[in-house]
Motif scaffolding. Structure first.
Motif, PDB file in Angstrom:
ATOM      1  N   SER A  23       0.831  -1.199   0.000  1.00 44.13           N
ATOM      2  CA  SER A  23       0.000   0.000   0.000  1.00 44.13           C
ATOM      3  C   SER A  23       0.869   1.255   0.000  1.00 44.13           C
ATOM      4  N   ALA A  24       1.902   1.236   0.816  1.00 48.06           N
ATOM      5  CA  ALA A  24       2.753   2.422   0.960  1.00 48.06           C
ATOM      6  C   ALA A  24       3.582   2.680  -0.297  1.00 48.06           C
ATOM      7  N   GLY A  26       4.295   2.935  -3.886  1.00 39.81           N
ATOM      8  CA  GLY A  26       3.481   3.032  -5.090  1.00 39.81           C
ATOM      9  C   GLY A  26       3.962   4.188  -5.936  1.00 39.81           C
ATOM     10  N   GLY A  28       3.560   7.127  -5.403  1.00 37.59           N
ATOM     11  CA  GLY A  28       4.082   8.169  -4.528  1.00 37.59           C
ATOM     12  C   GLY A  28       5.600   8.123  -4.448  1.00 37.59           C
ATOM     13  N   ASN A  29       6.157   6.929  -4.406  1.00 33.11           N
ATOM     14  CA  ASN A  29       7.603   6.787  -4.274  1.00 33.11           C
ATOM     15  C   ASN A  29       8.323   6.971  -5.594  1.00 33.11           C
ATOM     16  N   PHE A 231       0.955  10.854   2.258  1.00 33.08           N
ATOM     17  CA  PHE A 231       0.591  10.167   1.022  1.00 33.08           C
ATOM     18  C   PHE A 231       1.419   8.898   0.841  1.00 33.08           C
ATOM     19  N   SER A 234       0.578   6.092   3.053  1.00 31.68           N
ATOM     20  CA  SER A 234      -0.865   5.755   2.998  1.00 31.68           C
ATOM     21  C   SER A 234      -1.583   6.113   4.297  1.00 31.68           C
ATOM     22  N   ALA A 239      -6.691   3.665   5.162  1.00 33.91           N
ATOM     23  CA  ALA A 239      -6.228   2.472   4.442  1.00 33.91           C
ATOM     24  C   ALA A 239      -5.442   1.565   5.390  1.00 33.91           C
ATOM     25  N   SER A 325      -1.266  -0.418  -4.225  1.00 38.36           N
ATOM     26  CA  SER A 325      -1.677   0.771  -3.469  1.00 38.36           C
ATOM     27  C   SER A 325      -3.138   1.113  -3.746  1.00 38.36           C
ATOM     28  N   SER A 328      -5.847  -0.459  -1.795  1.00 39.85           N
ATOM     29  CA  SER A 328      -6.024   0.019  -0.424  1.00 39.85           C
ATOM     30  C   SER A 328      -6.722   1.377  -0.402  1.00 39.85           C
TER      31      SER A 328
HETATM   32  N1  PHE Z   1       1.035   5.300  -0.526  1.00 41.34           N
HETATM   33  C1  PHE Z   1       0.631   5.252  -1.879  1.00 41.34           C
HETATM   34  C2  PHE Z   1       1.792   5.699  -2.755  1.00 41.34           C
HETATM   35  O1  PHE Z   1       2.775   6.168  -2.288  1.00 41.34           O
HETATM   36  C3  PHE Z   1      -0.587   6.082  -2.152  1.00 41.34           C
HETATM   37  C4  PHE Z   1      -1.700   5.881  -1.176  1.00 41.34           C
HETATM   38  C5  PHE Z   1      -2.134   6.938  -0.397  1.00 41.34           C
HETATM   39  C6  PHE Z   1      -2.281   4.627  -0.998  1.00 41.34           C
HETATM   40  C7  PHE Z   1      -3.118   6.767   0.549  1.00 41.34           C
HETATM   41  C8  PHE Z   1      -3.272   4.459  -0.058  1.00 41.34           C
HETATM   42  C9  PHE Z   1      -3.681   5.513   0.722  1.00 41.34           C
HETATM   43  O2  PHE Z   1       1.732   5.604  -3.956  1.00 41.34           O
END
Ligand code: PHE
Length: 439
Positions: A23-24, A26, A28-29, A231, A234, A239, A325, A328
């Protein structure tokens, strides 16, 4: 029978770590972190973001998993339940409601970006980028983001994939998928990092990422850095609370969180260390915006031996990271609907459908895309996190909190508790005030 028995649980602590990491880790990274670092000036922004992860992200994540595991149900009913248990108002359920909305709003633009990754898989397989020069690749990204039907196709496919996994239940499908895909993603990122080290302007990239020049840190940059800490982990929308509700009662919450936060940060930094040297070596500027990943890496792939294959695999993995991700993002809402008696499949169709429609708006109006991103990342997630920290630190009975976080020695528990009560809420409030010019 209590709610306990209606709830599935992860196979093991390891599966939970992989699901939470899934989930974390994704877009975002791999996509967002590098480009916002580029936009907000590099080193000082990175440093501020790392402080947010440690001082706010980690403690809030512990709180969120703890709340989920205590409640053993979806975030809306769960917040109401843990609030009542401590003799507090069931209005705390609002945290869950806003979280479900935030998840839906994120899905709307997230799925469009994941669609870009799918498009790049297609381009890589068909060899469209083989030998292409960097201008052609750059122009193609512009062409993609201005071509609604092309984006709609991939966005639809991605929403469909998300729906299939969520409808099938998270534990078995995703549990197994993330256990194999996350290590593979890591390995590929290592290979690309090696390539970047060998051919890119590595010194320039490292300087940009890590050279600390405090004058470059703006109030906006701080808000974006804080928002991104939520973000990327998550947090702030339920989530991780939903995932925590499936966690075996015996697992250590704190140790799990440290592992997830470490892996998430490592992967973001590796992505940055891969992308910036390639950007500088190709005489591009770091402020490329959302196209950064989709331009810099294809350029590298186009000129490296075996680049077509590596490029294909890489964007497959970006897609998987996005998928682990995105599920979630709607899981909290689907779990809530299920609790209200809506069958999982229909809950998925409803929420997936809403995400799909919102995605169409993002494709056709870039302003909607930007608005959804900013509203969720910079406002809704930090506010959710603030409320979660305040609830845990000030409203929940301390004895109950201690019962759930029972594996920490007293000094560490007290440290976390104090940070959750004071440092995290104050930090979030200060960044908010600063961003609207009050400080
Ligand atoms: N953490 C995920 C990412 O970095 C995005 C996300 C945010 C997923 C909030 C779930 C809830 O891509």
């Amino acid at each position: 029978m209590d709610d306990h028995n209606n709830y599935v649980s992860w196979k093991s602590r390891w599966t939970f770590i992989m699901a939470a990491t899934g989930s974390a880790v994704g877009l975002g990274n791999i996509w967002k972190f590098p480009y916002i670092t580029g936009e907000y000036g590099g080193g000082a922004f990175v440093m501020f973001y790392l402080i947010c992860i440690l001082a706010v992200g980690v403690p809030v994540m512990i709180a969120e998993i703890m709340l989920g595991r205590r409640a053993r149900t979806d975030p809306i009913d769960g917040m109401m339940k843990v609030a009542r248990e401590s003799g507090r108002s069931a209005n705390w359920g609002v945290v869950g409601i806003v979280g479900v909305l935030a998840g839906m709003m994120i899905l709307m633009f997230y799925s469009v970006v994941a669609g870009w990754a799918l498009d790049y898989i297609y381009q890589s397989i068909t060899g469209a980028y083989a030998g292409a020069n960097h201008l052609a690749i750059k122009n193609d990204f512009g062409a993609l983001t201005n071509n609604a039907p092309r984006q709609l196709l991939w966005h639809t496919l991605f929403i469909f994939m998300t729906g299939v996994v969520v409808a099938g239940g998270v534990t078995r499908g995703i549990g197994t998928a993330v256990e194999t895909m996350m290590p593979l993603l890591f390995l590929l990122l290592l290979i690309l990092l090696g390539y970047s080290l060998a051919t890119g302007d590595f010194a320039g990239g490292m300087h940009f990422l890590f050279y600390f020049d405090p004058s470059k840190l703006t109030a906006d940059g701080m808000l974006v850095g804080l928002g991104h800490a939520f973000f990327t982990l998550s947090l702030g929308m339920g989530a991780i609370m939903a995932y925590g509700s499936y966690m075996p009662a015996s697992g250590s919450v704190a140790k799990t969180v440290v592992a997830v936060a470490f892996l998430d940060t490592l992967i973001a930094l590796m992505a940055g260390m891969t992308i910036f040297p390639l950007i500088f070596a190709n005489h591009m500027t770091p402020e490329q915006g959302p196209g950064l990943l989709f331009v810099s890496l294809p350029i590298a792939f186009a000129s490296m031996p075996g680049g077509q294959l590596v490029g294909t695999i890489f964007f497959v993995l970006v897609t998987i990271a996005a998928l682990s991700s995105s599920i979630s993002l709607i899981e909290p809402g689907v779990a809530w609907l299920e609790k209200q008696g809506v069958r999982r499949i229909w809950g998925t169709v409803m929420l997936g459908g809403a995400g799909w429609l919102g995605g169409i708006a993002c494709i056709n109006h870039h302003a909607v895309f930007d608005m959804l991103d900013a509203a969720t990342t910079n406002i809704m997630l930090p506010t959710g996190g603030l409320l979660i920290a305040v609830f845990t630190g000030w409203r929940m009975r301390r004895a109950i909190v201690r019962e759930e976080i029972d594996d920490l020695p007293p000094w560490l528990f007290n440290l976390w508790y104090a940070v959750t009560r004071l440092v995290a809420p104050a930090g979030i409030a200060l960044v908010f005030l600063n961003s609207i010019g009050v400080l």
